[in-house]
Write a protein that holds these residues in place. Structure first.
Motif, short mmCIF file in Angstrom:
data_model
loop_
_atom_site.label_atom_id
_atom_site.label_comp_id
_atom_site.label_asym_id
_atom_site.label_seq_id
_atom_site.Cartn_x
_atom_site.Cartn_y
_atom_site.Cartn_z
N UNK A 1 0.72 -1.23 0.03
CA UNK A 1 -0.14 0.08 0.05
C UNK A 1 0.83 1.33 -0.04
N UNK A 2 2.00 1.18 0.87
CA UNK A 2 2.77 2.44 0.84
C UNK A 2 3.36 2.61 -0.44
N UNK A 3 3.77 1.50 -1.46
CA UNK A 3 4.39 1.71 -2.66
C UNK A 3 3.39 2.17 -3.55
N UNK A 4 2.32 1.80 -3.52
CA UNK A 4 1.31 2.31 -4.49
C UNK A 4 0.91 3.85 -4.22
N UNK A 5 0.65 3.98 -3.02
CA UNK A 5 0.42 5.60 -2.44
C UNK A 5 1.73 6.30 -2.94
N UNK A 6 3.07 6.03 -2.82
CA UNK A 6 4.03 6.52 -3.19
C UNK A 6 3.99 7.04 -4.53
N UNK A 7 3.47 5.98 -5.50
CA UNK A 7 3.39 6.48 -6.88
C UNK A 7 2.21 7.51 -6.91
N UNK A 8 1.15 7.10 -6.20
CA UNK A 8 0.13 8.18 -6.38
C UNK A 8 0.40 9.43 -5.97
N UNK A 9 1.33 9.74 -4.86
CA UNK A 9 1.75 10.81 -4.43
C UNK A 9 2.69 11.65 -5.27
N UNK A 10 3.39 10.78 -5.93
CA UNK A 10 4.35 11.48 -6.97
C UNK A 10 3.78 11.82 -8.32
N UNK A 11 2.57 11.08 -8.44
CA UNK A 11 1.83 11.84 -9.71
C UNK A 11 1.08 13.08 -9.37
N UNK A 12 0.56 13.05 -8.23
CA UNK A 12 -0.07 14.43 -7.81
C UNK A 12 0.95 15.52 -7.76
N UNK B 1 -4.53 18.68 -3.62
CA UNK B 1 -4.57 17.42 -4.07
C UNK B 1 -5.60 16.86 -3.26
N UNK B 2 -5.95 17.37 -1.97
CA UNK B 2 -6.94 16.88 -1.11
C UNK B 2 -8.57 17.35 -1.87
N UNK B 3 -8.57 18.35 -2.41
CA UNK B 3 -9.63 18.88 -3.01
C UNK B 3 -10.05 18.21 -4.41
N UNK B 4 -8.75 17.68 -5.09
CA UNK B 4 -8.84 16.96 -6.41
C UNK B 4 -9.33 15.65 -5.81
N UNK B 5 -9.05 14.96 -4.82
CA UNK B 5 -9.46 13.67 -4.36
C UNK B 5 -10.90 13.58 -3.90
N UNK B 6 -11.60 14.77 -3.32
CA UNK B 6 -12.67 14.88 -3.05
C UNK B 6 -13.63 15.00 -4.05
N UNK C 1 -8.58 6.42 -11.58
CA UNK C 1 -8.83 6.52 -12.77
C UNK C 1 -8.19 7.82 -13.69
N UNK C 2 -8.37 8.80 -13.03
CA UNK C 2 -7.83 10.23 -13.62
C UNK C 2 -6.31 10.23 -13.84
N UNK C 3 -5.62 9.40 -12.71
CA UNK C 3 -4.26 9.26 -12.67
C UNK C 3 -3.79 8.14 -13.49
N UNK C 4 -4.74 7.48 -14.19
CA UNK C 4 -4.40 6.38 -15.12
C UNK C 4 -3.96 5.23 -14.29
N UNK C 5 -4.21 4.91 -13.32
CA UNK C 5 -3.76 3.70 -12.44
C UNK C 5 -4.91 2.51 -12.43
N UNK C 6 -5.88 3.23 -13.00
CA UNK C 6 -7.21 2.14 -13.18
C UNK C 6 -7.66 2.46 -14.68
N UNK C 7 -8.70 1.66 -14.97
CA UNK C 7 -9.40 2.13 -16.15
C UNK C 7 -8.69 1.38 -17.48
N UNK D 1 -1.73 9.37 2.84
CA UNK D 1 -1.24 9.60 1.25
C UNK D 1 -0.23 10.77 1.06
N UNK D 2 -0.53 12.00 1.65
CA UNK D 2 0.56 13.03 1.25
C UNK D 2 1.80 13.04 2.02
#
Length: 399
Positions: free
Chosen positions: A244-255, A265-270, A288-294, A328-329
């Protein structure tokens, strides 16, 4: 799983070098990827195939000769039926299939060391994994590479539990197709693994330009070949937590790459939620918007659910700003350092691990970050690490 490993058997390793064993990883470069010059292109295909068959036979002869070493090869050439049958007979039963778009595999070997290596334990054992991860041709494949490592570690963990193994060293070898700056490197470090080459030369995680091991098809030189070591005295986070930390690290990097502040970033996730919190639907939409799903290479539904459970600390079905900040952040990588606080202490059960005695790359120029133009055996360097058994206390998993 137990049956597949038992077919491989326990390989006895002997050597005239007392108390040490060596491990080599080498991407020998399948001929399908060979870069041909104008002169080379005039060679008939049959002659070229004969050359590579001969080279693979020489490497197999080297395997038989180097009985003091553990040899892990990548890019196995399947253009010769004899070599394919040899591979399937001797190694095929140890394959772990990733079953993803990359059509890649890993091999797990359960090895028993014999005297003089087993000076501390008459039945000293080690688990060895050999793999070749997918190349990150585009951003959608970054998550696939993390998934491949996750599957390897899950496989090793389940094998240890199934056959009730005592704590022992784990060695991961191969072409990881990623540098020390990447998410795969950080994921393995969070699980307590250390890069043997960097350990031998006392390089830190931030020193990513000291050495190289590959010139890729884009002409870039980089360090992608690693022999990872996890000793039984290393404290380890739960695997799902590290994942989970690894995926959130990628998540955070993209943001952060989009220059978003924490509030943005918090507003974007809301998304369109009027409340001061993130919902599961908003979380999924952001992925989905970060291209991690879909798409076919994205996170699975189960992986998304596991991530949400990690983010929703109090389990109330929403993620508030404090939880967003914590998980996350501002979540930091739980890298296992070589300092004393990363190792087991006290009157714990004793076992045998490995110390890294030496590590070398060939050709030697790559150790200084230079790729020699006259090197044509492969577009990868050969990495060899020498290990020595040492007595150490056992560690434990931490949450």
């Amino acid at each position: 799983m137990k049956g597949r490993i038992s077919k491989i058997g326990s390989y006895a390793i002997s050597s005239s070098t007392r108390d040490c064993i060596s491990c080599t990883t080498f991407n020998i470069l399948a001929p399908i990827y060979k870069r041909l010059s104008r002169k080379d292109q005039s060679i008939r295909e049959s002659d070229n195939r004969a050359y590579w068959m001969g080279r693979n036979h020489r490497i197999l002869d080297w395997l038989l000769y180097e009985r003091s070493s553990i040899i892990c090869l990548q890019e196995f050439w399947v253009g010769n039926e004899e070599l394919v049958r040899l591979y399937e007979k001797r190694l095929g039963d140890a394959d772990l299939l990733f079953n993803d778009c990359g059509d890649r595999v890993a091999q797990l070997l359960h090895v028993e060391l014999v005297p003089p290596y087993s000076q501390y334990d008459a039945h000293q054992q080690v688990l060895i994994v050999n793999t070749h991860l997918l190349f990150p041709h585009d951003s959608t494949l970054s998550i696939v590479r993390l998934q491949q490592v996750y599957k390897i570690l899950q496989y090793v963990e389940s094998y240890q539990q199934e056959v009730n193994l005592s704590p022992m060293p784990i060695i991961l070898c191969g072409d990881w197709n990623g540098s020390k700056r990447g998410h795969v490197y950080k994921f393995l470090r969070s699980q307590g693994f250390v890069s043997s080459y960097d350990t031998a030369h006392r390089y830190t995680d931030s020193e990513s330009q000291k050495w190289v091991s590959h010139r890729n098809h884009r002409g870039n030189i980089c360090a992608v070949d690693f022999i990872w070591l996890l000793n039984p005295n290393r404290y380890r986070k739960l695997l799902k937590t590290s994942w989970s930390e690894a995926v959130f690290g990628m998540f955070r990097y993209l943001l952060r790459r989009a220059s978003l502040t924490a509030e943005d970033a918090f507003a974007f996730l809301k998304t369109d939620n009027a409340g001061d919190y993130i919902t599961f639907l908003g979380f999924c939409e952001t992925l989905r918007q970060l291209n991690l799903t879909g798409h076919c290479n994205g996170l699975t539904k189960k992986e998304i659910k596991d991530l949400w459970i990690q983010a929703d600390i109090d389990g109330n079905g929403i993620v508030d700003y404090k939880e967003f900040q914590q998980r996350i952040w501002n979540q930091t990588w739980s890298e296992q350092r070589d300092a004393e606080d990363g190792e087991a202490k006290g009157n714990q059960e004793q076992t045998v691990g490995f110390s890294v005695k030496n590590a070398v790359l060939f050709p030697p120029e790559v150790e200084k970050g230079v790729w020699p133009e006259n090197y044509s055996l492969s577009d990868h360097a050969r990495l060899t690490v020498v290990f020595s058994p040492i007595r150490m206390p056992c560690s434990q998993l931490v949450s």
